[in-house]
Scaffold this active site. Structure first.
Site, PDB file in Angstrom:
ATOM      1  N   TYR A  81      49.712  47.203  41.169  1.00  0.00           N
ATOM      2  CA  TYR A  81      50.723  46.500  40.221  1.00  0.00           C
ATOM      3  C   TYR A  81      51.142  47.481  38.973  1.00  0.00           C
ATOM      4  O   TYR A  81      51.046  48.383  38.988  1.00  0.00           O
ATOM      5  CB  TYR A  81      50.031  45.280  39.755  1.00  0.00           C
ATOM      6  CG  TYR A  81      49.908  44.284  40.744  1.00  0.00           C
ATOM      7  CD1 TYR A  81      50.670  43.504  41.523  1.00  0.00           C
ATOM      8  CD2 TYR A  81      48.259  44.148  41.123  1.00  0.00           C
ATOM      9  CE1 TYR A  81      50.295  42.878  42.756  1.00  0.00           C
ATOM     10  CE2 TYR A  81      47.999  43.179  42.331  1.00  0.00           C
ATOM     11  CZ  TYR A  81      49.103  42.611  42.933  1.00  0.00           C
ATOM     12  OH  TYR A  81      48.737  41.618  43.911  1.00  0.00           O
TER      13      TYR A  81
ATOM     14  N   GLN B 281      43.245  37.410  32.594  1.00  0.00           N
ATOM     15  CA  GLN B 281      43.584  38.634  32.957  1.00  0.00           C
ATOM     16  C   GLN B 281      45.027  38.820  32.904  1.00  0.00           C
ATOM     17  O   GLN B 281      46.100  37.996  33.404  1.00  0.00           O
ATOM     18  CB  GLN B 281      43.257  38.798  34.540  1.00  0.00           C
ATOM     19  CG  GLN B 281      43.795  40.236  34.736  1.00  0.00           C
ATOM     20  CD  GLN B 281      43.501  40.658  36.469  1.00  0.00           C
ATOM     21  OE1 GLN B 281      43.960  39.682  37.212  1.00  0.00           O
ATOM     22  NE2 GLN B 281      42.869  41.696  36.653  1.00  0.00           N
TER      23      GLN B 281
HETATM   24  C1  LIG Z   1      41.789  35.119  46.447  1.00  0.00           C
HETATM   25  C2  LIG Z   1      41.812  36.395  45.698  1.00  0.00           C
HETATM   26  C3  LIG Z   1      42.880  36.528  44.724  1.00  0.00           C
HETATM   27  C4  LIG Z   1      42.335  37.787  43.814  1.00  0.00           C
HETATM   28  N1  LIG Z   1      43.294  37.832  42.988  1.00  0.00           N
HETATM   29  C5  LIG Z   1      43.354  38.940  42.019  1.00  0.00           C
HETATM   30  C6  LIG Z   1      43.844  38.675  40.837  1.00  0.00           C
HETATM   31  O1  LIG Z   1      44.661  38.112  40.316  1.00  0.00           O
HETATM   32  N2  LIG Z   1      43.679  39.805  39.927  1.00  0.00           N
HETATM   33  C7  LIG Z   1      42.592  41.083  40.382  1.00  0.00           C
HETATM   34  O2  LIG Z   1      42.577  42.109  39.427  1.00  0.00           O
HETATM   35  N3  LIG Z   1      42.032  40.940  41.474  1.00  0.00           N
HETATM   36  C8  LIG Z   1      42.384  39.949  42.426  1.00  0.00           C
HETATM   37  N4  LIG Z   1      41.278  39.674  43.352  1.00  0.00           N
HETATM   38  C9  LIG Z   1      40.447  40.805  43.606  1.00  0.00           C
HETATM   39  C10 LIG Z   1      38.848  40.297  43.145  1.00  0.00           C
HETATM   40  O3  LIG Z   1      39.002  40.282  41.551  1.00  0.00           O
HETATM   41  C11 LIG Z   1      37.868  41.211  43.716  1.00  0.00           C
HETATM   42  O4  LIG Z   1      38.095  42.408  42.891  1.00  0.00           O
HETATM   43  C12 LIG Z   1      37.884  41.043  45.084  1.00  0.00           C
HETATM   44  O5  LIG Z   1      37.834  39.950  45.579  1.00  0.00           O
HETATM   45  C13 LIG Z   1      36.241  41.784  45.303  1.00  0.00           C
HETATM   46  O6  LIG Z   1      35.568  41.057  45.052  1.00  0.00           O
HETATM   47  P1  LIG Z   1      34.407  40.158  46.081  1.00  0.00           P
HETATM   48  O7  LIG Z   1      34.094  41.165  47.173  1.00  0.00           O
HETATM   49  O8  LIG Z   1      33.363  39.623  45.343  1.00  0.00           O
HETATM   50  O9  LIG Z   1      35.537  38.988  46.403  1.00  0.00           O
HETATM   51  C14 LIG Z   1      41.614  38.522  44.271  1.00  0.00           C
HETATM   52  C15 LIG Z   1      40.585  38.498  45.441  1.00  0.00           C
HETATM   53  C16 LIG Z   1      40.853  37.135  46.199  1.00  0.00           C
HETATM   54  C17 LIG Z   1      39.779  37.030  46.916  1.00  0.00           C
END
Ligand SMILES: Cc1cc2nc3c(=O)[nH]c(=O)nc-3n(C[C@H](O)[C@H](O)[C@H](O)COP(=O)(O)O)c2cc1C
Length: 375
Positions: free
Chosen positions: A184, A111
């Site tokens: 971002y 990414q």
């Molecule tokens: C610890 C953490 C770090 C994340 N870092 C990013 C990231 O680097 N880029 C991004 O697009 N989303 C990031 N997200 C969002 C996740 O990609 C995802 O969209 C979000 O956690 C929802 O999915 P979930 O409910 O299955 O956790 C992050 C989420 C978490 C929990």
């Protein structure tokens, strides 16, 4: 939660189908959502990062979307522990990650990330680099805290994304995801709240997509025609969860069309709860609408397998297990093509294998201490 034989067969049938993203065939419908983990000192992903991703690929994740990794522009980031996608040592580390994921039977895209005005000058990895954005407006709305990007700045960042994408193909990745979500840099251009430009990159929603579209076109120009370019976008911003880029399907279509024309192969529509309808009058979620409006493959995301959204992860909260029936219903109707799983896969590297095999009684609720280690 126990699973009947017919439920198991349905789950496996729906999630185990291969899917094509441009020239890439992903072996199943399960992606790992990109998650920043900050375990890459000096921006170099090492042995622990390799095994972290490979473990999940070995346990049934068809497509790994890596944590956000900075493109080669000094203002792109604000941490020395977030992996970078430029520099000899950093790219050598990434090449190993890709090789290990492939050896485990998975596919992987980095990414590519530029945080724009989320940065504060003085922060690592390049302390002197200014915060840059469409209009130099801070994430809290304060004007003049960063540099409004000049044409030369725009060209530099476009070039940095293209270089990173070319490197991704060269070192063995299966495609790239461009991070256009969550407030971002690319999203700062999309959103009127942070983009006050009066040149060709600001103004109406289509003008606000111009910067991202030029990045997509520049990436497309340096990679093979069959190399997939995924764009992640969201309505919500880290600084404003209720922000929206589009209030109607027509507005969404206007924003997505130039991105499709520029060469996007698939969209990753980031929502916090995948089951919520995006617009009145239809049950479709954001990924569903994106597929309907563009005809391209889409990835959904947001609280899959859990009952509460991920922002709670950052306040140290956990989340209980949730059913994936609604997800399966939507996938059965081909509302979208893939599902990205975040916290559930952080918690349990074997989440995909357990779900596919009906071993759901072995799943555990999300516990935010999972963030502390890279296991
Ligand atoms: C610890 C953490 C770090 C994340 N870092 C990013 C990231 O680097 N880029 C991004 O697009 N989303 C990031 N997200 C969002 C996740 O990609 C995802 O969209 C979000 O956690 C929802 O999915 P979930 O409910 O299955 O956790 C992050 C989420 C978490 C929990």
């Amino acid at each position: 939660m126990t699973v009947t034989t017919s439920e198991l067969a349905r789950t496996a049938e729906i999630l185990s189908r291969p899917v094509a993203l441009n020239g890439l065939t992903v072996p199943n419908r399960i992606a790992m959502a990109p998650m920043t983990r900050m375990f890459s000192p000096n921006g170099v992903p090492g042995e622990d990062v390799r095994s972290y991703y490979a473990r999940r690929a070995a346990a049934g994740v068809g497509l790994i979307v890596t944590e956000g990794t900075y493109v080669g522009h000094e203002s792109a980031g604000n941490s020395d522990r977030v992996p970078r996608f430029h520099g000899e040592e950093q790219l050598a580390g990434w090449a190993q990650v890709a090789a290990d994921v492939h050896a485990a039977g998975g596919t992987i895209v980095p990414q590519l990330w530029h945080i724009g005005m989320v940065r504060n000058q003085g922060e690592p990895p390049f302390a002197d680099a200014p915060a840059v954005g469409p209009s130099g407006i801070g994430v809290d709305g304060t004007e003049g805290v960063g540099k409004a990007m000049t044409q030369a700045d725009l060209d530099d960042v476009i070039g940095a994304f293209a270089e990173a994408a070319a490197a991704a193909e060269r070192i063995g990745f299966d495609g790239v995801e461009l991070h256009g979500a969550h407030g971002y840099l690319l999203d700062q251009f999309f959103w009127a709240g942070s983009n006050r430009r009066e040149d060709a990159y600001g103004g109406d929603p289509v003008a606000r997509t111009r910067f991202a579209a030029e990045i997509v076109a520049a990436v497309r120009a340096v990679v093979s025609p069959e190399f997939p370019v995924i764009l992640r976008y969201s309505q919500w911003k880290q600084q404003d969860y209720r922000a929206r880029l589009a209030d109607t399907p027509q507005e969404l279509e206007a924003i997505l069309a130039p991105l499709v024309a520029a060469g996007v192969d698939a969209f990753h529509a980031s929502t916090r709860r995948y089951w919520l309808p995006e617009f009145d009058g239809s049950d479709l979620n954001l990924a569903g609408w994106t597929k309907k409006l563009t005809g391209l493959p889409t990835i959904t995301v947001g609280s899959v397998g859990l009952d509460g959204d991920f922002l709670r992860a950052f306040t140290g909260e956990g989340a209980e297990l949730g059913s994936i029936d609604n997800l399966l219903d939507r996938m059965e109707r081909d509302e979208f093509d893939m599902v990205a799983v975040g916290r559930a896969l952080l918690q349990d590297p074997e989440w995909a294998a357990k779900v596919l095999a009906g071993r759901t009684d072995e799943l555990k609720p999300y516990d935010a201490t999972a963030l502390k280690t890279l296991s």
